[in-house]
Design a protein around this motif. Structure first.
Motif, mmCIF file in Angstrom:
data_model
loop_
_atom_site.group_PDB
_atom_site.id
_atom_site.type_symbol
_atom_site.label_atom_id
_atom_site.label_comp_id
_atom_site.label_asym_id
_atom_site.label_seq_id
_atom_site.Cartn_x
_atom_site.Cartn_y
_atom_site.Cartn_z
ATOM 1 N N GLY A 1 -1.176 -2.627 -14.285
ATOM 2 C CA GLY A 1 -1.122 -3.766 -13.368
ATOM 3 C C GLY A 1 -1.168 -3.246 -11.949
ATOM 4 N N ASP A 2 -0.011 -2.859 -11.414
ATOM 5 C CA ASP A 2 0.044 -2.197 -10.119
ATOM 6 C C ASP A 2 -0.019 -0.685 -10.324
ATOM 7 O OD1 ASP A 2 0.340 -4.561 -8.486
ATOM 8 O OD2 ASP A 2 2.392 -4.718 -9.243
ATOM 9 N N PHE A 3 0.015 0.060 -9.224
ATOM 10 C CA PHE A 3 -0.031 1.511 -9.294
ATOM 11 C C PHE A 3 1.394 2.083 -9.244
ATOM 12 C CE2 PHE A 3 -4.129 0.348 -7.464
ATOM 13 C CZ PHE A 3 -5.000 1.074 -8.258
ATOM 14 N N THR A 4 1.620 3.113 -10.038
ATOM 15 C CA THR A 4 2.865 3.861 -9.987
ATOM 16 C C THR A 4 2.543 5.313 -9.670
ATOM 17 O OG1 THR A 4 3.948 2.431 -11.608
ATOM 18 C CG2 THR A 4 4.914 4.609 -11.262
ATOM 19 N N VAL A 5 3.191 5.840 -8.649
ATOM 20 C CA VAL A 5 3.020 7.252 -8.312
ATOM 21 C C VAL A 5 4.336 7.970 -8.576
ATOM 22 C CG1 VAL A 5 1.217 6.798 -6.620
ATOM 23 C CG2 VAL A 5 3.588 6.935 -5.875
ATOM 24 N N GLU A 6 4.224 9.174 -9.103
ATOM 25 C CA GLU A 6 5.415 9.971 -9.400
ATOM 26 C C GLU A 6 5.396 11.256 -8.591
ATOM 27 O OE1 GLU A 6 7.631 12.161 -13.201
ATOM 28 O OE2 GLU A 6 6.231 10.481 -13.540
ATOM 29 N N VAL B 1 -12.628 3.639 -8.585
ATOM 30 C CA VAL B 1 -11.498 3.000 -9.267
ATOM 31 C C VAL B 1 -11.011 1.851 -8.401
ATOM 32 C CG1 VAL B 1 -9.153 3.286 -10.129
ATOM 33 C CG2 VAL B 1 -10.822 5.132 -10.409
ATOM 34 N N PRO B 2 -11.094 0.606 -8.871
ATOM 35 C CA PRO B 2 -10.666 -0.537 -8.065
ATOM 36 C C PRO B 2 -9.220 -0.379 -7.591
ATOM 37 C CG PRO B 2 -11.848 -1.283 -10.011
ATOM 38 C CD PRO B 2 -11.640 0.189 -10.189
ATOM 39 N N GLY B 3 -9.028 -0.638 -6.304
ATOM 40 C CA GLY B 3 -7.695 -0.556 -5.737
ATOM 41 C C GLY B 3 -7.336 0.790 -5.152
ATOM 42 N N VAL B 4 -8.158 1.810 -5.399
ATOM 43 C CA VAL B 4 -7.905 3.143 -4.863
ATOM 44 C C VAL B 4 -8.931 3.447 -3.768
ATOM 45 C CG1 VAL B 4 -7.706 5.607 -5.359
ATOM 46 C CG2 VAL B 4 -6.986 3.920 -7.071
ATOM 47 N N PHE B 5 -8.425 3.773 -2.596
ATOM 48 C CA PHE B 5 -9.262 4.115 -1.453
ATOM 49 C C PHE B 5 -8.945 5.544 -1.034
ATOM 50 C CE2 PHE B 5 -9.216 -0.380 -1.692
ATOM 51 C CZ PHE B 5 -10.304 -0.895 -0.999
ATOM 52 N N GLN C 1 6.007 2.148 -6.548
ATOM 53 C CA GLN C 1 4.953 1.235 -6.978
ATOM 54 C C GLN C 1 4.247 0.625 -5.773
ATOM 55 O OE1 GLN C 1 6.770 -1.630 -9.669
ATOM 56 N NE2 GLN C 1 6.028 -0.475 -11.441
ATOM 57 N N GLY C 2 2.953 0.421 -5.931
ATOM 58 C CA GLY C 2 2.170 -0.196 -4.873
ATOM 59 C C GLY C 2 0.997 -0.968 -5.440
ATOM 60 N N ARG C 3 0.536 -1.943 -4.684
ATOM 61 C CA ARG C 3 -0.606 -2.747 -5.119
ATOM 62 C C ARG C 3 -1.932 -2.016 -4.887
ATOM 63 N NH1 ARG C 3 0.046 -8.022 -1.724
ATOM 64 N NH2 ARG C 3 -1.749 -8.687 -2.987
ATOM 65 N N ARG C 4 -1.962 -1.170 -3.876
ATOM 66 C CA ARG C 4 -3.157 -0.399 -3.549
ATOM 67 C C ARG C 4 -2.737 1.023 -3.181
ATOM 68 N NH1 ARG C 4 -4.464 -4.566 -5.272
ATOM 69 N NH2 ARG C 4 -6.144 -5.993 -4.628
ATOM 70 N N LEU C 5 -3.675 1.964 -3.348
ATOM 71 C CA LEU C 5 -3.445 3.349 -2.960
ATOM 72 C C LEU C 5 -4.464 3.769 -1.905
ATOM 73 C CD1 LEU C 5 -2.887 5.227 -6.359
ATOM 74 C CD2 LEU C 5 -1.163 4.216 -4.852
ATOM 75 N N VAL D 1 0.845 -1.200 0.000
ATOM 76 C CA VAL D 1 0.000 0.000 0.000
ATOM 77 C C VAL D 1 0.877 1.246 0.000
ATOM 78 C CG1 VAL D 1 -1.885 1.236 1.130
ATOM 79 C CG2 VAL D 1 -1.716 -1.254 1.384
ATOM 80 N N ILE D 2 0.538 2.185 -0.860
ATOM 81 C CA ILE D 2 1.122 3.522 -0.805
ATOM 82 C C ILE D 2 0.054 4.463 -0.266
ATOM 83 C CG2 ILE D 2 2.054 5.455 -2.117
ATOM 84 C CD1 ILE D 2 3.244 3.472 -4.071
ATOM 85 N N VAL D 3 0.382 5.131 0.812
ATOM 86 C CA VAL D 3 -0.518 6.110 1.423
ATOM 87 C C VAL D 3 -0.046 7.490 0.990
ATOM 88 C CG1 VAL D 3 -1.444 7.048 3.561
ATOM 89 C CG2 VAL D 3 -0.916 4.598 3.397
#
Length: 314
Positions: free
Chosen positions: A86-91, A266-270, A99-103, A6-8
């Motif tokens: 696939g996974d999430f990338t934040v810049e 958006v699935p995976g984004v909370f 990279q994280g599986r969930r945000l 998880v990336i917070v």
């Protein structure tokens, strides 16, 4: 590149509360925070049980220590974009990517104030917005309420609970109805018509409200309703937009829509805290972060279980 469970994004009460619950569930967690919480200008946090009166910076420093103590990571930076492949990338603004599986988005909001000279400089001090957050500190003082919409008629009654000397400045708000005039009079609330020109400040303190034409009404505190804008522009590449938040037909601001567990469309984004609920106080933002963390952990467990079943049957 290390990939986190998880990336917070956002290190305030909601983000740190969610991160703490996740690291305690043995999730790998990265918190990215730009160091500009909504309440940065406030001297204290209130209505947070056992932490009433703590400075915001101290509360968040304690939260970061707890997250790190369980193995979480915290970095300083501003997320500019988020995308999914696939996974999430934040810049970040400096070009760093993670990279994280969930945000979990907990970036809060920006308060857009009326264009009155002196208002922004006193924001979070003697220019206030919430009677529950700051009301006790201005009790029994000469309080003004700057009206930009009919919501001020609700706000002025809340501050009247805290002082006998309350004045409503109609400014740009519509004229009260006959019933509303009667309610204001019954509660002993003074009403001043005409636009406010600027605030009067002496020795670093609010002393009065100057109207167009030069008349000055002495006041020690001024309440104002800001326009609350969710800090979520970096989510547009994920197809996640904010929506307008209304109350009694008045647009209060924007927010990211979430369900009861903090999941967005958006699935995976909370999302949790003020970015999803502009009216949340610090303690309720922390609770929302905890709830979203539970939703994320359960979502990850579901994915891991499906993969385990597929691997076992192959």
């Amino acid at each position: 590149m290390k990939k986190y469970d998880v990336i917070v994004i956002g290190g305030g009460a909601a983000g740190l509360s969610g991160a703490l619950a996740l690291v305690r569930s043995r999730r790998s967690v990265l918190v990215i925070d730009d160091g500009t919480p909504r309440n940065a200008q406030a001297e204290h946090v209130h209505n947070y049980l056992t932490r009433d009166g703590v400075p915001p910076a101290e509360l968040y420093a304690l939260g970061r220590q707890e997250v790190i103590g369980y193995g979480g990571e915290v970095v300083t930076g501003t997320v500019t974009t988020a995308r999914r492949d696939g996974d999430f990338t934040v810049e970040l603004a400096d070009g760093t990517t993670y990279q994280g599986r969930r945000l979990l988005v907990t970036t809060g909001l920006t308060d857009v104030l009326p264009d009155v000279p002196g208002l922004a400089e006193r924001w979070g001090k003697d220019v206030l917005h919430c009677p529950y957050c700051h009301g006790w500190e201005v009790r029994d003082q000469a309080i003004g309420v700057l009206a930009t919409s009919v919501m001020a008629l609700h706000q002025v009654q809340l501050f009247r609970q805290l002082s006998d000397d309350v004045t409503l400045f109609l400014h740009t708000a519509p004229e009260p109805t006959d019933e509303q005039w009667e309610e204001l009079a019954a509660r002993g609330i003074s009403v001043v018509e005409g636009k406010v020109e600027q605030l009067e400040v002496e020795d670093g303190r609010l002393t009065g409200v100057r109207l167009e034409g030069g008349r000055v009404i002495p006041r020690q505190a001024l309440a104002v309703q800001s326009a609350m804008r969710a800090r979520a522009g970096f989510l547009t590449d994920l197809g996640l937009e904010t929506t307008e938040l209304e109350a009694n037909g008045i647009v209060l601001g924007t927010a990211v829509q979430v369900d009861a567990m903090g999941a967005t469309q958006v699935p995976g984004v909370f999302a949790a805290g003020n970015v999803a609920d502009p009216r949340a106080q610090v303690v309720s933002a922390a609770a929302a972060g905890l709830m979203a963390a539970g939703g994320i952990n359960f979502d990850l467990i579901g994915e891991e279980t499906r993969l385990a079943v597929a691997a076992r049957s192959s």
